[in-house]
Design a protein around this motif. Sequence first.
Motif, short mmCIF file in Angstrom:
data_model
loop_
_atom_site.label_atom_id
_atom_site.label_comp_id
_atom_site.label_asym_id
_atom_site.label_seq_id
_atom_site.Cartn_x
_atom_site.Cartn_y
_atom_site.Cartn_z
N UNK A 13 0.82 -1.22 0.00
CA UNK A 13 0.00 0.00 0.00
C UNK A 13 0.85 1.27 0.00
N UNK A 14 1.97 1.26 0.73
CA UNK A 14 2.83 2.45 0.79
C UNK A 14 3.99 2.38 -0.22
N UNK A 15 4.01 1.35 -1.03
CA UNK A 15 5.03 1.15 -2.07
C UNK A 15 6.44 0.94 -1.51
N UNK A 16 6.56 0.70 -0.22
CA UNK A 16 7.89 0.56 0.40
C UNK A 16 8.70 -0.58 -0.19
N UNK A 17 8.03 -1.63 -0.66
CA UNK A 17 8.78 -2.76 -1.21
C UNK A 17 9.34 -2.45 -2.60
N UNK A 18 9.02 -1.29 -3.15
CA UNK A 18 9.63 -0.85 -4.41
C UNK A 18 10.45 0.43 -4.21
N UNK A 19 10.77 0.73 -2.97
CA UNK A 19 11.59 1.90 -2.68
C UNK A 19 13.03 1.65 -3.13
N UNK A 20 13.76 2.72 -3.29
CA UNK A 20 15.19 2.59 -3.65
C UNK A 20 15.93 1.85 -2.54
N UNK A 21 15.51 2.06 -1.30
CA UNK A 21 16.14 1.38 -0.16
C UNK A 21 15.92 -0.14 -0.26
N UNK A 22 14.70 -0.57 -0.59
CA UNK A 22 14.43 -2.00 -0.72
C UNK A 22 15.24 -2.59 -1.88
N UNK A 23 15.31 -1.87 -2.99
CA UNK A 23 16.07 -2.36 -4.15
C UNK A 23 17.56 -2.40 -3.84
N UNK A 24 18.06 -1.41 -3.10
CA UNK A 24 19.48 -1.40 -2.72
C UNK A 24 19.80 -2.60 -1.83
N UNK A 25 18.91 -2.89 -0.90
CA UNK A 25 19.11 -4.06 -0.03
C UNK A 25 19.13 -5.34 -0.85
N UNK A 26 18.23 -5.44 -1.82
CA UNK A 26 18.23 -6.59 -2.72
C UNK A 26 19.61 -6.80 -3.31
N UNK A 27 20.18 -5.71 -3.85
CA UNK A 27 21.44 -5.82 -4.57
C UNK A 27 22.61 -6.12 -3.64
N UNK A 28 22.59 -5.57 -2.44
CA UNK A 28 23.63 -5.92 -1.47
C UNK A 28 23.58 -7.42 -1.20
N UNK A 29 22.37 -7.97 -1.09
CA UNK A 29 22.23 -9.41 -0.84
C UNK A 29 22.56 -10.25 -2.07
N UNK A 30 22.25 -9.74 -3.27
CA UNK A 30 22.64 -10.43 -4.51
C UNK A 30 24.17 -10.55 -4.55
N UNK A 31 24.86 -9.45 -4.29
CA UNK A 31 26.32 -9.48 -4.35
C UNK A 31 26.89 -10.36 -3.24
N UNK A 32 26.26 -10.34 -2.08
CA UNK A 32 26.68 -11.22 -0.99
C UNK A 32 26.51 -12.68 -1.40
N UNK A 33 25.38 -12.99 -2.04
CA UNK A 33 25.12 -14.35 -2.51
C UNK A 33 26.17 -14.77 -3.55
N UNK A 34 26.62 -13.81 -4.35
CA UNK A 34 27.66 -14.10 -5.34
C UNK A 34 29.05 -14.21 -4.70
N UNK A 35 29.12 -13.92 -3.39
CA UNK A 35 30.37 -14.08 -2.66
C UNK A 35 31.23 -12.83 -2.61
N UNK A 36 30.63 -11.66 -2.78
CA UNK A 36 31.42 -10.43 -2.85
C UNK A 36 30.93 -9.40 -1.84
N UNK A 37 31.87 -8.88 -1.07
CA UNK A 37 31.54 -7.93 -0.01
C UNK A 37 31.83 -6.48 -0.39
#
Length: 145
Positions: free
Chosen positions: A74-98
């Motif tokens: 309802x508040x679109x928070x799951x499509x915020x830049x913050x949510x997308x940035x967290x996604x990518x930090x976790x994608x890179x972590x999953x790929x083994x890169x800090x």
Amino acid sequence: MHPAIGERTVQANGLRFRVLEAGTGDRLALCLHGFPELGFSWRHQLPLLAQLGYRAWAPDLRGYGDSSQPAGEADHANYSKRAMARDLALVMEDLGHARYFVAGHDRGGRVAHRLALDHPQAVQKLAVIDIVPTLDMYESTDMRF
């Protein structure tokens, strides 16, 4: 697509992300697309980065292309830049890169900026392409705009 570019699916933050990749270098680069593009928009740059000694990735952001497209809250928070940035930090972590370099174009530039703010330990250097600086944008935008 260029023969030097591979494709994989990464699961992170409870979502699926399509990620293009190129190179085997020890310098790491995350490339973020704009609107209405996809990671595919970096297809010409990924092989060039690989030639320069980078290992580079270009994911489809949350809600784009072959990445997960969860229903908006309802508040679109799951499509915020913050949510997308967290996604990518976790994608890179999953790929083994800090720690890695980040380049973002348009909407990807805003996500990249948020990634640098929220995960400064991960972002080695940041390049934002084709965006109005965020503070300038918010300070000069009103209902007349």
